[in-house]
Write a protein that holds these residues in place. Sequence first.
Motif, PDB file in Angstrom:
ATOM      1  N   SER A  83       0.841  -1.192   0.000  1.00  0.00           N
ATOM      2  CA  SER A  83       0.000   0.000   0.000  1.00  0.00           C
ATOM      3  C   SER A  83       0.876   1.242   0.000  1.00  0.00           C
ATOM      4  N   GLN A  93       3.082   9.531  -6.366  1.00  0.00           N
ATOM      5  CA  GLN A  93       1.902   9.387  -5.522  1.00  0.00           C
ATOM      6  C   GLN A  93       1.647  10.669  -4.726  1.00  0.00           C
ATOM      7  N   PHE A 142       0.575  10.828  -1.677  1.00  0.00           N
ATOM      8  CA  PHE A 142       0.662  10.566  -0.238  1.00  0.00           C
ATOM      9  C   PHE A 142       2.069  10.865   0.272  1.00  0.00           C
ATOM     10  N   GLN A 143       2.135  11.503   1.436  1.00  0.00           N
ATOM     11  CA  GLN A 143       3.412  11.937   1.979  1.00  0.00           C
ATOM     12  C   GLN A 143       4.315  10.761   2.303  1.00  0.00           C
ATOM     13  N   ALA A 158       4.531   7.918   0.830  1.00  0.00           N
ATOM     14  CA  ALA A 158       5.113   7.397  -0.407  1.00  0.00           C
ATOM     15  C   ALA A 158       6.237   8.301  -0.898  1.00  0.00           C
ATOM     16  N   ASN A 180       6.897   5.884  -6.247  1.00  0.00           N
ATOM     17  CA  ASN A 180       6.488   6.529  -4.999  1.00  0.00           C
ATOM     18  C   ASN A 180       6.420   8.050  -5.132  1.00  0.00           C
ATOM     19  N   ARG A 203      -0.114   4.223   0.656  1.00  0.00           N
ATOM     20  CA  ARG A 203      -0.557   5.234   1.613  1.00  0.00           C
ATOM     21  C   ARG A 203      -0.299   4.826   3.055  1.00  0.00           C
ATOM     22  N   ARG A 204       0.228   3.642   3.286  1.00  0.00           N
ATOM     23  CA  ARG A 204       0.504   3.176   4.636  1.00  0.00           C
ATOM     24  C   ARG A 204       1.991   3.225   4.931  1.00  0.00           C
TER      25      ARG A 204
END
Length: 301
Positions: free
Chosen positions: A73, A262, A264-265, A267, A259, A75-76
């Motif tokens: 994932s 993406q 999301f921070q 990533a 990454n 975002r995790r």
Amino acid sequence: MTTTLERTSRGAPDLTRRALSSRRRITNQVALGAIALALVIAIVPLGLVVYSVISKGGGIMSGEFLTGDISLSVRRAGGGMGPAIIGTLLITGGAALMAVPLGVLGAIYLNEYGKQRPLARLIRMLADIMTGVPSIIMGLFIYTIWVLTFEARSGFAGALALACLMLPVVIRSTEEMLKLVPDELRQASLALGARKWRTTVTVVLPAAISGITSGSLLAIARAAGETAPIIFVVGAVNATNWNLFSGENTALPAQIFSNASQPFQIAQDRAWGAALTLIAIVLIFTIIARFIANRFAIKER
């Protein structure tokens, strides 16, 4: 006959030793200042890049990041770049094993045997053309002739693509280093009864080993950071694949691209960490290669 002082008083150039020495000092200082300014201009952006990578990627660095499997994932938090590090070492190492020996041998032929023969001129022209070919073209080329033929992506396909990028750089840089070896060394070896191949191996190559190593490192560093060929021909995995010839693989440039794209921070933090890891790998191999080059280079006594 008029004296130098008289010619100077009439407006002619002052050609006295003192005047020439003063002009030379001024010219030398101006040249040194320009060189120093150029050095600063070159170092400042490099320093900013290194600072940005270290400051943004250093926070995520850990043992788990360097050895753990890639997170499923984006975002995790969690996961690491272990498979990408192994893949980078395998793919780049395989490419170097193919490109560096072939490139050095090709340069030896061009400089020591081919000279200005038609075949040698053709090889130089092709090497110059290949140097300017975009990496994505090499990726498409290997994808067409290898991946589609065998219907499988693998680390070896990526090594082939990177080897095609490395080969012309190694050839041209090695040839230029061989040209810098004085002909007197060759003539002295031949005069002592050594054959041409032995002169090349025992005299010419050791004298040029430092430059050859630098050129090979330049090619390896360029290949290690290429993204387009890896995405086309290697595939993507989340676990480590030690087999270069079977199964899909991954590499740090591919993970940086994946990454960083993406929103999301976490990533993006992984992308910075992967970039810092890639720089560290290139730095380590540069230090090792420099040590080897200095160890085997001919020393002046």
